[in-house]
Scaffold this motif. Structure first.
Motif, PDB file in Angstrom:
ATOM      1  N   CYS A 120       0.729  -1.350  -0.386  1.00 39.18           N
ATOM      2  CA  CYS A 120      -0.557  -0.486  -0.608  1.00 39.18           C
ATOM      3  C   CYS A 120       1.197   1.419   0.218  1.00 39.18           C
ATOM      4  O   CYS A 120       2.228   1.256   0.472  1.00 39.18           O
ATOM      5  CB  CYS A 120      -0.728  -0.102   1.296  1.00 39.18           C
ATOM      6  N   ILE A 121      -0.038   2.460  -0.745  1.00 34.73           N
ATOM      7  CA  ILE A 121       0.654   3.758  -0.104  1.00 34.73           C
ATOM      8  C   ILE A 121      -0.210   4.342   0.688  1.00 34.73           C
ATOM      9  O   ILE A 121      -1.363   4.206   0.800  1.00 34.73           O
ATOM     10  CB  ILE A 121       0.772   4.253  -1.771  1.00 34.73           C
ATOM     11  N   LYS A 122       0.598   5.370   1.388  1.00 34.11           N
ATOM     12  CA  LYS A 122      -0.176   5.870   2.377  1.00 34.11           C
ATOM     13  C   LYS A 122       0.046   7.567   2.638  1.00 34.11           C
ATOM     14  O   LYS A 122       1.205   7.914   2.429  1.00 34.11           O
ATOM     15  CB  LYS A 122       0.252   5.522   3.937  1.00 34.11           C
ATOM     16  N   TYR A 135      -4.736   0.568  -1.476  1.00 33.31           N
ATOM     17  CA  TYR A 135      -3.883  -0.689  -1.422  1.00 33.31           C
ATOM     18  C   TYR A 135      -3.504  -1.505  -3.161  1.00 33.31           C
ATOM     19  O   TYR A 135      -4.249  -0.625  -4.218  1.00 33.31           O
ATOM     20  CB  TYR A 135      -4.993  -1.761  -0.679  1.00 33.31           C
ATOM     21  N   PHE A 136      -2.305  -2.222  -2.873  1.00 36.84           N
ATOM     22  CA  PHE A 136      -2.621  -2.722  -4.281  1.00 36.84           C
ATOM     23  C   PHE A 136      -2.354  -4.124  -4.059  1.00 36.84           C
ATOM     24  O   PHE A 136      -1.592  -4.418  -2.853  1.00 36.84           O
ATOM     25  CB  PHE A 136      -0.530  -2.334  -5.311  1.00 36.84           C
ATOM     26  N   ASP A 137      -2.458  -4.998  -5.515  1.00 28.60           N
ATOM     27  CA  ASP A 137      -2.464  -6.332  -5.539  1.00 28.60           C
ATOM     28  C   ASP A 137      -0.735  -6.898  -5.482  1.00 28.60           C
ATOM     29  O   ASP A 137      -0.324  -7.922  -5.553  1.00 28.60           O
ATOM     30  CB  ASP A 137      -3.191  -6.880  -5.958  1.00 28.60           C
ATOM     31  N   TYR A 138       0.847  -5.739  -5.379  1.00 30.25           N
ATOM     32  CA  TYR A 138       1.251  -6.175  -6.038  1.00 30.25           C
ATOM     33  C   TYR A 138       2.296  -5.169  -4.736  1.00 30.25           C
ATOM     34  O   TYR A 138       1.809  -4.341  -4.144  1.00 30.25           O
ATOM     35  CB  TYR A 138       2.176  -6.403  -6.977  1.00 30.25           C
ATOM     36  N   GLN A 139       3.699  -5.931  -4.421  1.00 34.32           N
ATOM     37  CA  GLN A 139       4.437  -4.374  -3.348  1.00 34.32           C
ATOM     38  C   GLN A 139       5.177  -3.278  -4.571  1.00 34.32           C
ATOM     39  O   GLN A 139       5.572  -3.078  -5.127  1.00 34.32           O
ATOM     40  CB  GLN A 139       5.324  -4.762  -2.596  1.00 34.32           C
ATOM     41  N   PRO A 140       4.913  -1.875  -4.101  1.00 37.69           N
ATOM     42  CA  PRO A 140       5.207  -0.767  -4.668  1.00 37.69           C
ATOM     43  C   PRO A 140       6.721  -0.721  -4.226  1.00 37.69           C
ATOM     44  O   PRO A 140       7.266  -0.974  -3.125  1.00 37.69           O
ATOM     45  CB  PRO A 140       4.300   0.033  -4.366  1.00 37.69           C
ATOM     46  N   LEU A 141       7.148  -0.359  -5.226  1.00 41.61           N
ATOM     47  CA  LEU A 141       8.663  -0.123  -4.878  1.00 41.61           C
ATOM     48  C   LEU A 141       9.249   1.413  -4.318  1.00 41.61           C
ATOM     49  O   LEU A 141       9.589   1.179  -3.557  1.00 41.61           O
ATOM     50  CB  LEU A 141       9.685  -0.807  -5.840  1.00 41.61           C
TER      51      LEU A 141
END
Length: 214
Positions: A120-122, A135-141
């Motif tokens: 996720c990104i907050k 929220y994402f279904d993968y990891q943001p980098l």
């Protein structure tokens, strides 16, 4: 105009793992490492350590009236987002726990702090109020704001651009560029051109326009 060639001027090793860099208008380079913040000047051969004892995994200019920088300090599972003008006089913005295996990255616009967490990104206000969790279904980098206040995100072999309005409770995707193998590192040039660096062994750098054209 999108450039078709990028030349490497020089390469330098750091004593600890390097997590983030930030180029300054005076030609100096800030490098966040596993043992603090380093400043490289002139020929970049002899760094000056300004903050030591714990990892600095992300830093960005503190856009807005305060000036200075915002950065993340790691101490075990506790992370502290700090505000500073010179990496000597520091004030804590807020603390949070993070148990992920990757480093935590942030980016700042004039009014918003964006921070990567687990899938996720907050978005936080400069007053540390949580505005939104995407929220994402993968990891943001990695993440970076462009000059218009839009947020760029790498991960899942792609680059996405989101509209992030001041006080927004949501992130609206503007465009996405897919099929960027191992897309990881992110940099925005002064002319708006976006550089996405591959994490693979191929050393690819994708050169992308503001509108998402490669």
């Amino acid at each position: 105009m999108i450039p078709h060639k990028i030349n490497i001027i020089s390469t330098h090793e750091t004593s600890e793992v390097s997590y983030c860099t930030l180029y300054q208008s005076d030609g100096s380079l800030l490098v966040g490492t596993g043992d603090g913040m380093m400043i490289y000047r002139e020929d970049y051969s002899k760094p000056q350590q300004t903050l030591s004892g714990h990892a600095i995994t992300s830093t960005d200019k503190n856009m807005g009236e305060e000036g200075g920088y915002v950065f993340i300090s790691h101490q075990k599972d506790l992370r502290t987002v700090k505000l500073t003008t010179d990496f000597i006089c520091q004030s804590d913005c807020f603390e949070f726990e993070y148990k992920g295996t990757r480093g935590t990255f942030l980016a700042t616009s004039a009014k918003v702090i964006a921070m990567i967490a687990l899938k996720c990104i907050k978005l936080y206000s400069k007053g540390s109020l949580l505005l939104c969790t995407k929220y994402f279904d993968y990891q943001p980098l990695q993440i970076r704001f462009d000059e218009h206040g839009d947020l760029l995100v790498t991960g899942n072999n792609e680059l996405r651009k989101y509209d992030v309005s001041e006080g927004s409770r949501d992130m609206t995707m503007i465009w996405s560029r897919e099929e960027l193998a191992n897309a990881y590192g992110l940099c925005i040039m002064d002319n708006g051109i976006i550089l996405v660096i591959s994490q693979g062994d191929d050393g690819l750098v994708y050169v992308i326009s503001e509108g998402g054209e490669i």
